[in-house]
Motif scaffolding. Structure first.
Motif, mmCIF file in Angstrom:
data_model
loop_
_atom_site.group_PDB
_atom_site.id
_atom_site.type_symbol
_atom_site.label_atom_id
_atom_site.label_comp_id
_atom_site.label_asym_id
_atom_site.label_seq_id
_atom_site.Cartn_x
_atom_site.Cartn_y
_atom_site.Cartn_z
ATOM 1 N N LEU A 48 0.835 -1.199 0.000
ATOM 2 C CA LEU A 48 0.000 0.000 0.000
ATOM 3 C C LEU A 48 0.873 1.254 0.000
ATOM 4 O O LEU A 48 0.603 2.210 -0.727
ATOM 5 N N ASP A 49 1.931 1.235 0.772
ATOM 6 C CA ASP A 49 2.854 2.365 0.806
ATOM 7 C C ASP A 49 3.504 2.592 -0.559
ATOM 8 O O ASP A 49 3.662 3.733 -0.996
ATOM 9 N N GLU A 50 3.838 1.519 -1.257
ATOM 10 C CA GLU A 50 4.445 1.633 -2.586
ATOM 11 C C GLU A 50 3.479 2.261 -3.595
ATOM 12 O O GLU A 50 3.910 2.930 -4.530
ATOM 13 N N VAL A 51 2.193 2.054 -3.403
ATOM 14 C CA VAL A 51 1.193 2.645 -4.283
ATOM 15 C C VAL A 51 0.954 4.112 -3.911
ATOM 16 O O VAL A 51 0.874 4.981 -4.781
ATOM 17 N N LEU A 52 0.857 4.395 -2.613
ATOM 18 C CA LEU A 52 0.493 5.746 -2.181
ATOM 19 C C LEU A 52 1.621 6.762 -2.266
ATOM 20 O O LEU A 52 1.379 7.933 -2.578
ATOM 21 N N THR A 53 2.854 6.373 -1.990
ATOM 22 C CA THR A 53 3.955 7.335 -1.910
ATOM 23 C C THR A 53 4.128 8.176 -3.173
ATOM 24 O O THR A 53 4.184 9.406 -3.085
ATOM 25 N N PRO A 54 4.191 7.580 -4.355
ATOM 26 C CA PRO A 54 4.394 8.420 -5.546
ATOM 27 C C PRO A 54 3.250 9.400 -5.803
ATOM 28 O O PRO A 54 3.479 10.545 -6.163
ATOM 29 N N ILE A 55 2.026 8.953 -5.600
ATOM 30 C CA ILE A 55 0.895 9.814 -5.939
ATOM 31 C C ILE A 55 0.664 10.899 -4.889
ATOM 32 O O ILE A 55 0.293 12.019 -5.223
ATOM 33 N N THR A 56 0.919 10.621 -3.612
ATOM 34 C CA THR A 56 0.689 11.634 -2.580
ATOM 35 C C THR A 56 1.732 12.738 -2.612
ATOM 36 O O THR A 56 1.525 13.785 -2.001
ATOM 37 N N THR A 57 2.824 12.544 -3.307
ATOM 38 C CA THR A 57 3.792 13.626 -3.468
ATOM 39 C C THR A 57 3.321 14.642 -4.505
ATOM 40 O O THR A 57 3.810 15.766 -4.535
ATOM 41 N N ILE A 58 2.340 14.259 -5.328
ATOM 42 C CA ILE A 58 1.847 15.127 -6.401
ATOM 43 C C ILE A 58 0.476 15.723 -6.073
ATOM 44 O O ILE A 58 0.253 16.907 -6.278
ATOM 45 N N VAL A 59 -0.456 14.896 -5.584
ATOM 46 C CA VAL A 59 -1.834 15.356 -5.341
ATOM 47 C C VAL A 59 -2.330 14.901 -3.975
ATOM 48 O O VAL A 59 -1.817 13.946 -3.393
ATOM 49 N N ASP A 60 -3.352 15.600 -3.474
ATOM 50 C CA ASP A 60 -3.958 15.266 -2.189
ATOM 51 C C ASP A 60 -5.180 14.372 -2.333
ATOM 52 O O ASP A 60 -5.569 13.682 -1.396
ATOM 53 N N GLU A 61 -5.812 14.433 -3.494
ATOM 54 C CA GLU A 61 -7.009 13.626 -3.731
ATOM 55 C C GLU A 61 -7.052 13.231 -5.197
ATOM 56 O O GLU A 61 -6.428 13.867 -6.041
ATOM 57 N N CYS A 62 -7.785 12.144 -5.463
ATOM 58 C CA CYS A 62 -7.866 11.681 -6.849
ATOM 59 C C CYS A 62 -9.143 10.879 -7.053
ATOM 60 O O CYS A 62 -9.834 10.531 -6.108
ATOM 61 N N ARG A 63 -9.401 10.600 -8.315
ATOM 62 C CA ARG A 63 -10.499 9.718 -8.703
ATOM 63 C C ARG A 63 -9.904 8.339 -8.936
ATOM 64 O O ARG A 63 -9.000 8.183 -9.754
ATOM 65 N N LEU A 64 -10.405 7.351 -8.240
ATOM 66 C CA LEU A 64 -9.940 5.982 -8.433
ATOM 67 C C LEU A 64 -10.925 5.245 -9.330
ATOM 68 O O LEU A 64 -12.130 5.249 -9.075
ATOM 69 N N GLN A 65 -10.403 4.633 -10.362
ATOM 70 C CA GLN A 65 -11.188 3.762 -11.232
ATOM 71 C C GLN A 65 -11.065 2.347 -10.663
ATOM 72 O O GLN A 65 -9.969 1.802 -10.640
ATOM 73 N N LEU A 66 -12.150 1.799 -10.189
ATOM 74 C CA LEU A 66 -12.154 0.448 -9.627
ATOM 75 C C LEU A 66 -12.996 -0.421 -10.541
ATOM 76 O O LEU A 66 -14.134 -0.093 -10.841
ATOM 77 N N ASN A 67 -12.433 -1.511 -10.989
ATOM 78 C CA ASN A 67 -13.215 -2.425 -11.810
ATOM 79 C C ASN A 67 -12.788 -3.861 -11.551
ATOM 80 O O ASN A 67 -12.000 -4.119 -10.645
ATOM 81 N N GLU A 68 -13.294 -4.770 -12.364
ATOM 82 C CA GLU A 68 -13.054 -6.197 -12.139
ATOM 83 C C GLU A 68 -11.587 -6.577 -12.258
ATOM 84 O O GLU A 68 -11.139 -7.524 -11.634
ATOM 85 N N GLU A 69 -10.828 -5.836 -13.065
ATOM 86 C CA GLU A 69 -9.447 -6.213 -13.327
ATOM 87 C C GLU A 69 -8.399 -5.397 -12.586
ATOM 88 O O GLU A 69 -7.300 -5.869 -12.348
ATOM 89 N N GLU A 70 -8.702 -4.124 -12.265
ATOM 90 C CA GLU A 70 -7.655 -3.271 -11.725
ATOM 91 C C GLU A 70 -8.182 -2.106 -10.900
ATOM 92 O O GLU A 70 -9.353 -1.781 -10.942
ATOM 93 N N LEU A 71 -7.246 -1.482 -10.223
ATOM 94 C CA LEU A 71 -7.440 -0.226 -9.514
ATOM 95 C C LEU A 71 -6.496 0.753 -10.220
ATOM 96 O O LEU A 71 -5.313 0.453 -10.382
ATOM 97 N N ALA A 72 -7.016 1.903 -10.694
ATOM 98 C CA ALA A 72 -6.177 2.796 -11.487
ATOM 99 C C ALA A 72 -6.565 4.252 -11.272
ATOM 100 O O ALA A 72 -7.701 4.557 -10.889
#
Length: 120
Positions: free
Chosen positions: A11-35
């Motif tokens: 979870l840290d590996e996913v969050l660290t890069p994105i939290t350095t750029i933005v505070d909030e985002c839209r997550l696309q959640l579907n059957e195959e992936e989180l993006a």
């Protein structure tokens, strides 16, 4: 509904890069992936990621668009040790239920995706 299980380190590996750029985002959640893709407020930097469901210990997702406050999620995930099991699950009342090692439960209100700046 969406649910996924991963380690604190993952979870840290996913969050660290994105939290350095933005505070909030839209997550696309579907059957195959989180993006997601997001651009910083100054339009200088862009970050994006996609994690396939097969990379989680457990993953079940339906097509959903969710807004999330990444800083708050990062604060909660910081309570997990690298080898702790972290379970993420959306609830019927538009919240993200976070469970760490089946001991710590935390509910994070999801944001209206329309209130978040659109990804490029």
């Amino acid at each position: 509904m969406f649910q996924a299980t991963l380690t604190g380190e993952e979870l840290d590996e996913v969050l660290t890069p994105i939290t350095t750029i933005v505070d909030e985002c839209r997550l696309q959640l579907n059957e195959e992936e989180l993006a997601t893709q997001a651009v910083d407020p100054a339009n200088v930097a862009m970050v994006g990621f996609s994690v396939l469901g097969e990379h989680f210990e457990d993953y079940d997702g339906n097509s959903t668009l969710a807004g999330i406050d990444l800083k708050r999620l990062n604060d909660v995930s910081g309570m997990a040790a690298s080898d702790d099991e972290v379970r993420l699950e959306t609830t019927e009342d538009n919240r993200l239920h976070i469970t760490i090692n089946n001991q710590l439960d935390y509910y994070l209100n999801l944001l209206d995706p329309e209130s978040i700046r659109e990804e490029p």
